[in-house]
Design an enzyme around this catalytic site. Structure first.
Site, PDB file in Angstrom:
ATOM      1  N   LYS A  12       0.865  -1.299  -0.075  1.00 23.11           N
ATOM      2  CA  LYS A  12      -0.033  -0.015   0.048  1.00 23.11           C
ATOM      3  C   LYS A  12       0.840   1.078  -0.031  1.00 23.11           C
ATOM      4  O   LYS A  12       2.201   1.190   0.105  1.00 23.11           O
ATOM      5  CB  LYS A  12      -0.719   0.121   1.197  1.00 23.11           C
ATOM      6  CG  LYS A  12      -1.917  -1.290   1.055  1.00 23.11           C
ATOM      7  CD  LYS A  12      -3.060  -1.425   2.141  1.00 23.11           C
ATOM      8  CE  LYS A  12      -3.956  -2.480   2.125  1.00 23.11           C
ATOM      9  NZ  LYS A  12      -4.998  -2.298   3.155  1.00 23.11           N
ATOM     10  N   TYR A  52     -12.426  -2.013  -4.177  1.00 31.21           N
ATOM     11  CA  TYR A  52     -12.827  -2.063  -2.820  1.00 31.21           C
ATOM     12  C   TYR A  52     -14.411  -2.060  -2.717  1.00 31.21           C
ATOM     13  O   TYR A  52     -15.083  -1.782  -1.807  1.00 31.21           O
ATOM     14  CB  TYR A  52     -12.470  -1.005  -1.822  1.00 31.21           C
ATOM     15  CG  TYR A  52     -10.935  -1.321  -1.428  1.00 31.21           C
ATOM     16  CD1 TYR A  52     -10.727  -2.480  -0.748  1.00 31.21           C
ATOM     17  CD2 TYR A  52      -9.655  -0.697  -2.160  1.00 31.21           C
ATOM     18  CE1 TYR A  52      -9.279  -2.804  -0.187  1.00 31.21           C
ATOM     19  CE2 TYR A  52      -8.660  -1.168  -1.457  1.00 31.21           C
ATOM     20  CZ  TYR A  52      -8.284  -2.117  -0.584  1.00 31.21           C
ATOM     21  OH  TYR A  52      -7.036  -2.356  -0.052  1.00 31.21           O
ATOM     22  N   ASN A 115      -1.977  -0.258   6.551  1.00 32.33           N
ATOM     23  CA  ASN A 115      -1.672  -1.456   7.196  1.00 32.33           C
ATOM     24  C   ASN A 115      -0.433  -2.249   6.516  1.00 32.33           C
ATOM     25  O   ASN A 115      -0.454  -3.443   6.418  1.00 32.33           O
ATOM     26  CB  ASN A 115      -2.527  -2.527   7.896  1.00 32.33           C
ATOM     27  CG  ASN A 115      -3.684  -2.653   6.632  1.00 32.33           C
ATOM     28  OD1 ASN A 115      -3.459  -2.331   5.371  1.00 32.33           O
ATOM     29  ND2 ASN A 115      -4.675  -3.494   6.842  1.00 32.33           N
ATOM     30  N   HIS A 118      -2.093  -5.438   1.388  1.00 30.16           N
ATOM     31  CA  HIS A 118      -3.302  -6.255   1.128  1.00 30.16           C
ATOM     32  C   HIS A 118      -3.026  -7.906   0.810  1.00 30.16           C
ATOM     33  O   HIS A 118      -2.190  -8.010   0.310  1.00 30.16           O
ATOM     34  CB  HIS A 118      -4.142  -5.527  -0.076  1.00 30.16           C
ATOM     35  CG  HIS A 118      -5.501  -6.422  -0.614  1.00 30.16           C
ATOM     36  ND1 HIS A 118      -6.456  -6.472  -0.099  1.00 30.16           N
ATOM     37  CD2 HIS A 118      -5.412  -7.304  -1.604  1.00 30.16           C
ATOM     38  CE1 HIS A 118      -7.289  -7.278  -0.619  1.00 30.16           C
ATOM     39  NE2 HIS A 118      -6.586  -7.730  -1.547  1.00 30.16           N
ATOM     40  N   GLU A 129      -9.448 -10.565  -8.054  1.00 30.20           N
ATOM     41  CA  GLU A 129      -8.386  -9.596  -7.977  1.00 30.20           C
ATOM     42  C   GLU A 129      -7.043  -9.633  -8.864  1.00 30.20           C
ATOM     43  O   GLU A 129      -6.598  -8.518  -9.252  1.00 30.20           O
ATOM     44  CB  GLU A 129      -7.833  -9.526  -6.295  1.00 30.20           C
ATOM     45  CG  GLU A 129      -9.140  -8.970  -5.303  1.00 30.20           C
ATOM     46  CD  GLU A 129      -8.925  -9.084  -3.861  1.00 30.20           C
ATOM     47  OE1 GLU A 129      -9.701  -8.912  -3.323  1.00 30.20           O
ATOM     48  OE2 GLU A 129      -7.673  -9.533  -3.734  1.00 30.20           O
TER      49      GLU A 129
END
Ligand code: GDP
Length: 140
Positions: A12, A52, A115, A118, A129
């Site tokens: 991320k 998302y 975080n 993913h 995905e």
């Protein structure tokens, strides 16, 4: 169709910005995953919303989309037996503060939102995905 051997990850934006691409890929490598496909790119708002979409009713959806479009990400398809489960074990809990010591999110995550990475949550989503980011021609 279900493939138990692949998962889709993204490093991320904040983790990319902090210089953690290398350290995170080292953990991926040490854990025995093979990199099937990989690229660095910046998601558009529409692309992040689409990725998302499953979370669109959640209160953090708009923040998450803003964060995920704040800078480049690295997307990759990883291969290993039971890849989804094995990768979720490697990365740890969603909230880095609650993640087990030594996990990617504990080591490189900043907050529940930022975080570090993913990881797909099911084999079906891993396939969906992976197709979101990569064509057959980009997989090796
Ligand atoms: P994951 O499967 O562990 O990534 O967790 P989820 O599918 O529940 O959430 C998707 C992503 O949304 C997470 O990886 C976080 O980046 C973000 N997220 C989850 N919960 C929260 C929250 O309570 N607040 C914010 N700001 N972001 C969240």
């Amino acid at each position: 169709m279900t493939h138990k051997n692949i998962t889709l990850t993204m490093i991320k934006p904040l983790a990319v910005q902090k210089g953690f691409i290398g350290p995170i890929l080292a953990k991926v490598n040490e854990a025995g995953f093979r990199i099937v496909a990989m690229k660095q790119m910046k998601l558009t708002v529409d692309q992040a919303k689409d990725f998302y979409a499953i979370h669109k009713e959640r209160p953090f959806y708009n923040d998450l989309v803003a964060f995920m479009t704040s800078g480049p990400i690295v997307a990759a398809i990883l291969e290993k037996e039971n890849a989804v489960e094995a990768y979720r074990e490697l990365i740890g809990s969603t909230n880095p503060a609650q993640a087990t010591d030594g996990t990617v999110r504990k080591l490189y995550g900043t907050s529940i939102e930022a975080n570090a990475v993913h990881g797909s949550d099911s084999d079906d989503n891993a396939v969906i995905e992976s197709a979101f980011f990569f064509s057959k021609l980009e997989r090796f």
